[in-house]
Write a protein that holds these residues in place. Structure first.
Motif, PDB file in Angstrom:
ATOM      1  N   PHE A 305     -88.375 -23.561 -47.813  1.00  0.00           N
ATOM      2  CA  PHE A 305     -87.200 -22.765 -47.476  1.00  0.00           C
ATOM      3  C   PHE A 305     -86.027 -23.705 -47.228  1.00  0.00           C
ATOM      4  N   ALA A 306     -85.102 -23.732 -48.165  1.00  0.00           N
ATOM      5  CA  ALA A 306     -83.929 -24.603 -48.067  1.00  0.00           C
ATOM      6  C   ALA A 306     -82.674 -23.752 -48.071  1.00  0.00           C
ATOM      7  N   GLU A 307     -81.608 -24.273 -47.490  1.00  0.00           N
ATOM      8  CA  GLU A 307     -80.367 -23.501 -47.463  1.00  0.00           C
ATOM      9  C   GLU A 307     -79.751 -23.440 -48.864  1.00  0.00           C
ATOM     10  N   PRO A 308     -78.840 -22.475 -49.106  1.00  0.00           N
ATOM     11  CA  PRO A 308     -78.280 -22.302 -50.453  1.00  0.00           C
ATOM     12  C   PRO A 308     -77.689 -23.562 -51.067  1.00  0.00           C
ATOM     13  N   GLY A 340     -83.569 -23.717 -44.642  1.00  0.00           N
ATOM     14  CA  GLY A 340     -83.102 -22.361 -44.911  1.00  0.00           C
ATOM     15  C   GLY A 340     -82.644 -21.601 -43.688  1.00  0.00           C
ATOM     16  N   LEU A 341     -83.198 -21.911 -42.520  1.00  0.00           N
ATOM     17  CA  LEU A 341     -82.799 -21.213 -41.300  1.00  0.00           C
ATOM     18  C   LEU A 341     -81.407 -21.609 -40.835  1.00  0.00           C
ATOM     19  N   LYS A 342     -80.791 -22.541 -41.527  1.00  0.00           N
ATOM     20  CA  LYS A 342     -79.393 -22.866 -41.244  1.00  0.00           C
ATOM     21  C   LYS A 342     -78.485 -21.669 -41.544  1.00  0.00           C
ATOM     22  N   ASP A 343     -78.897 -20.852 -42.492  1.00  0.00           N
ATOM     23  CA  ASP A 343     -78.051 -19.739 -42.953  1.00  0.00           C
ATOM     24  C   ASP A 343     -78.899 -18.478 -43.058  1.00  0.00           C
ATOM     25  N   PRO A 344     -79.338 -17.908 -41.918  1.00  0.00           N
ATOM     26  CA  PRO A 344     -80.224 -16.740 -41.966  1.00  0.00           C
ATOM     27  C   PRO A 344     -79.575 -15.511 -42.581  1.00  0.00           C
ATOM     28  N   ALA A 349     -79.659 -11.353 -46.825  1.00  0.00           N
ATOM     29  CA  ALA A 349     -78.896 -10.697 -47.891  1.00  0.00           C
ATOM     30  C   ALA A 349     -79.555 -10.874 -49.251  1.00  0.00           C
ATOM     31  N   SER A 350     -80.301 -11.962 -49.417  1.00  0.00           N
ATOM     32  CA  SER A 350     -80.919 -12.266 -50.706  1.00  0.00           C
ATOM     33  C   SER A 350     -82.340 -11.726 -50.828  1.00  0.00           C
TER      34      SER A 350
END
Length: 373
Positions: A305-308, A340-344, A349-350
């Motif tokens: 799980f990585a941020e966008p 990925g949890l940087k931008d929950p 939304a995705s």
């Protein structure tokens, strides 16, 4: 003993060595340097076999290059910024700073705040109002930074903090600080240490461009030390709505869902171009749709799980693989810059909306059977 003196390297606290200790011979420190560390680095380098098969399926073949994901989301504050920040804060303390300051789209603020807290020094963060992921803002606030939101973009915020650092006697810890680049070189060293050689290609997201600069310097430092002979081609990717290096001019109003690379005038522009040219690589752009697709693929295919913004590297890999130029072969590393949890908000939304059913076995079983069909 002062509070800073008490916060020495984790090796003295029973933990793993910091990146400064591990790579001391390549970094501007001495035996007397008080290392400010949260045991950053030593992040996973994950063989992405499912992604390899996916690439093969796009061309109807069973073969594809070896792909590895360098997962920087496993750093203490969840991003690659910790590598540079341990160096920047360590040297700031060594030089007797009264406090540190940065402009940020998120990850820098979280990292600066955490390491400043570790060093018991004040931290001031200037962010563009409404243009920072909440997960990152929460980190900066919880670590005790004084956060100031300006009605403007990142580039304006950076101009302000540069002046503030000069006029108010604070230490700037954005990537303009050379110690930040020094620390971030360690990604390249870890990749080589893990693989036994440099990969043929290294894909990266490009925002403020300090990371691609640091990767190249890291590979060069290892070649100078005789650790490697060949160096990789660096393949950098900006978001299409925030691609000043690709366009060749500043973008006044950069736009992308990948907030970490929403930067219209990169501080390390020239050094990034040099890294591209000297390595024989490219700096190109990918759309937000491509970024979101890669974002989902990394998580669903590999469990990472990585941020966008991280996904820009994999989106660039897919784009390059499909266009066939340059031809991809050998071993490929994609740097995933943040967790990925940087931008929950973006993750929700995705994602597919959860299905609601009654609280009994039969209802849940029916839903499972429906999903299996």
């Amino acid at each position: 003993m002062s509070s800073v003196d008490a916060k020495l390297s984790p090796a003295r606290d029973g933990g793993k060595p910091s990146i400064i200790e591990r790579y001391r011979r390549y970094l501007p420190v001495t035996e007397k340097t008080c290392i400010i560390s949260l045991q950053e680095g030593d992040t996973p380098l994950i063989r992405a076999r499912n992604l390899e098969r996916y690439l093969g399926s796009l061309k109807g073949t069973l073969s594809s290059p070896e792909v590895y994901l360098k997962y920087e989301g496993a750093n203490p504050t969840g991003s690659f910024k910790d590598r540079g920040m341990t160096m920047a804060i360590t040297k700031a303390v060594e030089e007797g700073t009264t406090g540190v300051i940065c402009a940020s789209t998120g990850n820098t603020s979280a990292s600066a705040a955490a390491y400043a807290a570790r060093a018991s020094i004040p931290c001031f963060v200037v962010i563009p109002q409404g243009k920072i992921a909440m997960g990152k803002l929460a980190q900066a606030v919880m670590h005790g930074a004084r956060v100031i939101a300006v009605r403007g973009n990142f580039d304006q915020a950076l101009t302000i903090v540069r002046e503030a650092a000069e006029r108010l006697g604070l230490t700037l810890v954005n990537s303009l600080n050379p110690y930040r680049i020094d620390g971030q070189m360690s990604v390249a060293w870890e990749v080589v240490d893990a693989l036994g050689a440099a990969p043929e290609f290294h894909f990266l997201p490009v925002g403020n461009a300090g990371n691609i600069t640091a990767h190249w310097r890291g590979y060069n430092a290892y070649r100078s030390a005789g650790k490697i002979q060949a160096r990789p081609r660096l393949m950098g990717f900006q978001a299409a709505g925030s691609a000043p290096i690709v366009l060749g001019h500043r973008v006044e109003d950069p736009q992308t869902i990948a907030t970490a690379i929403r930067i219209g005038n990169p501080a390390s522009w020239q050094s990034a171009v040099a890294a591209r040219d000297e390595s024989g690589g490219i700096i190109d752009k990918v759309t937000d749709d491509q970024i979101v697709e890669a974002y989902r693929l990394i998580a669903s295919l590999e469990g990472v799980f990585a941020e966008p913004a991280s996904a820009a590297s994999v989106a660039g890999l897919i784009q390059t693989w499909l266009c066939g130029e340059p031809k991809l072969e050998g071993r490929i590393v994609c740097t995933l810059t943040g967790h990925g949890l940087k931008d929950p908000e973006r993750a929700i939304a995705s994602a597919v909306v959860p299905t609601e059913v009654d609280a009994d076995f039969a209802a849940v079983a029916r839903e499972i059977e429906n999903r299996e069909r």
